[in-house]
Design a protein around this motif. Sequence first.
Motif, PDB file in Angstrom:
ATOM      1  N   LYS A 227      -2.964   0.309   2.043  1.00 10.92           N
ATOM      2  CA  LYS A 227      -1.665  -0.142   1.301  1.00 10.92           C
ATOM      3  C   LYS A 227      -0.576   1.044   1.878  1.00 10.92           C
ATOM      4  O   LYS A 227      -0.834   2.029   1.609  1.00 10.92           O
ATOM      5  CB  LYS A 227      -2.046  -0.176  -0.081  1.00 10.92           C
ATOM      6  CG  LYS A 227      -0.563  -0.909  -0.803  1.00 10.92           C
ATOM      7  CD  LYS A 227      -0.892  -1.363  -2.346  1.00 10.92           C
ATOM      8  CE  LYS A 227       0.467  -1.618  -2.798  1.00 10.92           C
ATOM      9  NZ  LYS A 227       0.371  -2.085  -4.172  1.00 10.92           N
ATOM     10  N   CYS A 228       0.679   0.480   2.225  1.00 12.68           N
ATOM     11  CA  CYS A 228       1.356   1.430   2.821  1.00 12.68           C
ATOM     12  C   CYS A 228       2.292   1.974   1.520  1.00 12.68           C
ATOM     13  O   CYS A 228       2.753   1.072   0.591  1.00 12.68           O
ATOM     14  CB  CYS A 228       2.821   0.533   3.474  1.00 12.68           C
ATOM     15  SG  CYS A 228       3.871   1.473   3.887  1.00 12.68           S
ATOM     16  N   SER A 229       2.365   3.200   1.649  1.00 10.97           N
ATOM     17  CA  SER A 229       3.212   3.894   0.353  1.00 10.97           C
ATOM     18  C   SER A 229       4.561   3.491   0.487  1.00 10.97           C
ATOM     19  O   SER A 229       5.291   3.675  -0.644  1.00 10.97           O
ATOM     20  CB  SER A 229       2.759   5.474   0.284  1.00 10.97           C
ATOM     21  OG  SER A 229       3.315   5.731   1.421  1.00 10.97           O
ATOM     22  N   GLU A 230       5.058   3.207   1.701  1.00 12.48           N
ATOM     23  CA  GLU A 230       6.536   3.276   1.635  1.00 12.48           C
ATOM     24  C   GLU A 230       6.878   1.702   1.592  1.00 12.48           C
ATOM     25  O   GLU A 230       8.032   1.573   0.495  1.00 12.48           O
ATOM     26  CB  GLU A 230       6.667   3.397   3.332  1.00 12.48           C
ATOM     27  CG  GLU A 230       8.053   3.807   3.497  1.00 12.48           C
ATOM     28  CD  GLU A 230       8.587   5.185   2.862  1.00 12.48           C
ATOM     29  OE1 GLU A 230       7.791   6.015   2.665  1.00 12.48           O
ATOM     30  OE2 GLU A 230       9.738   5.170   2.426  1.00 12.48           O
ATOM     31  N   CYS A 231       6.385   0.629   1.792  1.00 15.00           N
ATOM     32  CA  CYS A 231       6.735  -0.777   1.645  1.00 15.00           C
ATOM     33  C   CYS A 231       5.873  -1.571   0.773  1.00 15.00           C
ATOM     34  O   CYS A 231       6.103  -2.594   0.770  1.00 15.00           O
ATOM     35  CB  CYS A 231       7.045  -1.198   3.011  1.00 15.00           C
ATOM     36  SG  CYS A 231       5.818  -1.836   4.019  1.00 15.00           S
ATOM     37  N   GLY A 232       4.436  -1.115   0.604  1.00 13.56           N
ATOM     38  CA  GLY A 232       3.675  -1.906   0.009  1.00 13.56           C
ATOM     39  C   GLY A 232       2.810  -2.864   0.503  1.00 13.56           C
ATOM     40  O   GLY A 232       2.097  -3.451   0.211  1.00 13.56           O
ATOM     41  N   PHE A 233       3.220  -3.011   1.803  1.00 10.11           N
ATOM     42  CA  PHE A 233       2.371  -3.955   2.683  1.00 10.11           C
ATOM     43  C   PHE A 233       0.859  -3.473   2.818  1.00 10.11           C
ATOM     44  O   PHE A 233       0.498  -2.256   2.883  1.00 10.11           O
ATOM     45  CB  PHE A 233       3.131  -3.997   4.272  1.00 10.11           C
ATOM     46  CG  PHE A 233       2.472  -4.896   5.217  1.00 10.11           C
ATOM     47  CD1 PHE A 233       1.267  -4.534   6.143  1.00 10.11           C
ATOM     48  CD2 PHE A 233       2.635  -6.112   5.108  1.00 10.11           C
ATOM     49  CE1 PHE A 233       0.856  -5.405   7.015  1.00 10.11           C
ATOM     50  CE2 PHE A 233       2.191  -7.044   6.122  1.00 10.11           C
ATOM     51  CZ  PHE A 233       1.324  -6.814   6.883  1.00 10.11           C
ATOM     52  N   VAL A 234       0.081  -4.527   2.760  1.00 11.63           N
ATOM     53  CA  VAL A 234      -1.425  -4.216   2.751  1.00 11.63           C
ATOM     54  C   VAL A 234      -1.875  -4.091   4.080  1.00 11.63           C
ATOM     55  O   VAL A 234      -2.070  -5.538   4.767  1.00 11.63           O
ATOM     56  CB  VAL A 234      -2.037  -4.736   1.771  1.00 11.63           C
ATOM     57  CG1 VAL A 234      -3.531  -4.718   1.775  1.00 11.63           C
ATOM     58  CG2 VAL A 234      -1.610  -4.885   0.140  1.00 11.63           C
ATOM     59  N   PHE A 241      -1.160   3.149  10.665  1.00 14.70           N
ATOM     60  CA  PHE A 241      -0.001   3.087  10.742  1.00 14.70           C
ATOM     61  C   PHE A 241       0.344   1.688   9.972  1.00 14.70           C
ATOM     62  O   PHE A 241      -0.144   0.676  10.244  1.00 14.70           O
ATOM     63  CB  PHE A 241       0.891   3.265  11.949  1.00 14.70           C
ATOM     64  CG  PHE A 241       0.895   4.554  12.677  1.00 14.70           C
ATOM     65  CD1 PHE A 241      -0.287   4.997  13.624  1.00 14.70           C
ATOM     66  CD2 PHE A 241       1.686   5.511  12.099  1.00 14.70           C
ATOM     67  CE1 PHE A 241      -0.144   6.276  14.108  1.00 14.70           C
ATOM     68  CE2 PHE A 241       1.618   7.199  12.735  1.00 14.70           C
ATOM     69  CZ  PHE A 241       0.668   7.115  13.502  1.00 14.70           C
ATOM     70  N   CYS A 242       1.375   1.615   9.207  1.00 19.30           N
ATOM     71  CA  CYS A 242       1.805   0.393   8.738  1.00 19.30           C
ATOM     72  C   CYS A 242       2.423  -0.584   9.725  1.00 19.30           C
ATOM     73  O   CYS A 242       3.180  -0.323  10.360  1.00 19.30           O
ATOM     74  CB  CYS A 242       2.784   0.698   7.432  1.00 19.30           C
ATOM     75  SG  CYS A 242       3.449  -0.963   6.704  1.00 19.30           S
ATOM     76  N   GLU A 243       1.590  -1.650   9.538  1.00 21.51           N
ATOM     77  CA  GLU A 243       1.987  -2.821  10.580  1.00 21.51           C
ATOM     78  C   GLU A 243       3.484  -3.365  10.282  1.00 21.51           C
ATOM     79  O   GLU A 243       4.260  -3.689  11.040  1.00 21.51           O
ATOM     80  CB  GLU A 243       1.078  -4.001  10.381  1.00 21.51           C
ATOM     81  CG  GLU A 243      -0.294  -3.852  11.255  1.00 21.51           C
ATOM     82  CD  GLU A 243      -0.895  -5.152  10.698  1.00 21.51           C
ATOM     83  OE1 GLU A 243      -2.390  -4.826  10.429  1.00 21.51           O
ATOM     84  OE2 GLU A 243      -0.618  -6.073  10.898  1.00 21.51           O
ATOM     85  N   ASP A 244       3.836  -3.029   9.058  1.00 25.90           N
ATOM     86  CA  ASP A 244       4.945  -3.652   8.871  1.00 25.90           C
ATOM     87  C   ASP A 244       6.374  -2.815   8.871  1.00 25.90           C
ATOM     88  O   ASP A 244       7.407  -3.076   9.335  1.00 25.90           O
ATOM     89  CB  ASP A 244       5.237  -4.067   7.126  1.00 25.90           C
ATOM     90  CG  ASP A 244       6.314  -5.122   6.987  1.00 25.90           C
ATOM     91  OD1 ASP A 244       6.403  -6.007   7.606  1.00 25.90           O
ATOM     92  OD2 ASP A 244       7.065  -4.684   5.971  1.00 25.90           O
ATOM     93  N   CYS A 245       6.241  -1.402   8.616  1.00 27.63           N
ATOM     94  CA  CYS A 245       7.501  -0.603   8.732  1.00 27.63           C
ATOM     95  C   CYS A 245       6.946   0.685   9.440  1.00 27.63           C
ATOM     96  O   CYS A 245       8.006   1.475   9.834  1.00 27.63           O
ATOM     97  CB  CYS A 245       7.746  -0.194   7.147  1.00 27.63           C
ATOM     98  SG  CYS A 245       6.618   1.167   6.419  1.00 27.63           S
ATOM     99  N   GLY A 246       5.750   0.935  10.088  1.00 36.49           N
ATOM    100  CA  GLY A 246       5.367   1.949  10.915  1.00 36.49           C
ATOM    101  C   GLY A 246       5.339   3.370  10.043  1.00 36.49           C
ATOM    102  O   GLY A 246       4.903   4.374  11.038  1.00 36.49           O
ATOM    103  N   THR A 247       5.090   3.503   8.905  1.00 40.01           N
ATOM    104  CA  THR A 247       4.859   4.538   8.126  1.00 40.01           C
ATOM    105  C   THR A 247       3.481   4.949   8.416  1.00 40.01           C
ATOM    106  O   THR A 247       2.526   4.141   8.520  1.00 40.01           O
ATOM    107  CB  THR A 247       5.064   4.293   6.539  1.00 40.01           C
ATOM    108  OG1 THR A 247       6.086   4.083   6.565  1.00 40.01           O
ATOM    109  CG2 THR A 247       4.635   5.561   5.930  1.00 40.01           C
ATOM    110  N   LYS A 248       3.201   6.252   8.742  1.00 41.90           N
ATOM    111  CA  LYS A 248       1.740   6.780   8.649  1.00 41.90           C
ATOM    112  C   LYS A 248       0.777   6.464   7.254  1.00 41.90           C
ATOM    113  O   LYS A 248       1.548   6.841   6.381  1.00 41.90           O
ATOM    114  CB  LYS A 248       1.774   8.165   9.083  1.00 41.90           C
ATOM    115  CG  LYS A 248       0.538   8.754   9.458  1.00 41.90           C
ATOM    116  CD  LYS A 248       0.625  10.101  10.239  1.00 41.90           C
ATOM    117  CE  LYS A 248      -0.603  10.784  10.977  1.00 41.90           C
ATOM    118  NZ  LYS A 248      -1.750  11.061  10.009  1.00 41.90           N
TER     119      LYS A 248
HETATM  120 ZN   LIG Z   1       5.114   0.038   5.481  1.00 45.07          ZN
END
Ligand SMILES: [Zn+2]
Length: 249
Positions: A227-234, A241-248
């Motif tokens: 789960k992305c801490s930035e955007c919440g995308f699972v 890296f987050c598939e949605d926003c690229g956050t590590k």
């Molecule tokens: Zn994200």
Amino acid sequence: MSSELRLKKLRGSGGYIMATVTDEQQMKGNLGGPDLFLAPIGRLNDDKITKHFCNTCEKEFEGPPKIEFENPNEEVAENLVLAERGQYICKVCNASIAEYREFKKPNEEGEIGSAKPLNANASTAPTVEVVTAPTVEVVTAPTVEVTQPGSAALVSSIEGRAVIDENANKVGIVKQVGIDASTQSMVLVITKNDGTEGSIPWVSIKKVGEVILLGKPEEEVAVQSGKCSECGFVNKDESKFCEDCGTKI
Ligand SMILES: [Zn+2]
Ligand SMILES: [Zn+2]
């Protein structure tokens, strides 16, 4: 006051824009130094902006940047409403060039009362009505508990309250506050719905109020490790890296 328009450079944290502004806007943007700043001016019409410079691209572009905004109309303090929150965004790389917030006093004559923080930088005044920021009880309680183990005041103040998880499900009832012997960290001892005893790490508590609201229950962290801490995308468990926003992750 004259309403003469002048082309000015208006700075933001990630670049600047060139825009025609009124005397009044220039006064707003003047924070005392030689430069004018975009943040106190707020949102300008696209047709007033001729260029934007992005620090990330290190380039000046013709035309206005993107402007994204929302109107939360959220009361952040007594008689102070956050009317609009927005940012100027580089059209090429989507970096933020400047951010602004516009506040309104619903009662122009009235004083602004005590702040109701909606996030960490809005105010430091504690209140128990915050959802995102830790409440005063959460902030002070661990200190009290750590320095005075077995603090009766703290225990009696929250025992018997319902423990609610992020999904609004009742997890159990607070029995007492304790220290986990193996980790030496503070835990909330609860009586679960089925009558058995369980413990919840203090760090999982998001808010203490009428009920105890949990932020990131252990189970969820374990199940949704992507789960992305930035955007919440699972993301998938193995994602780096987050598939949605690229956050590590
Ligand atoms: Zn994200
Ligand atoms: Zn850019």
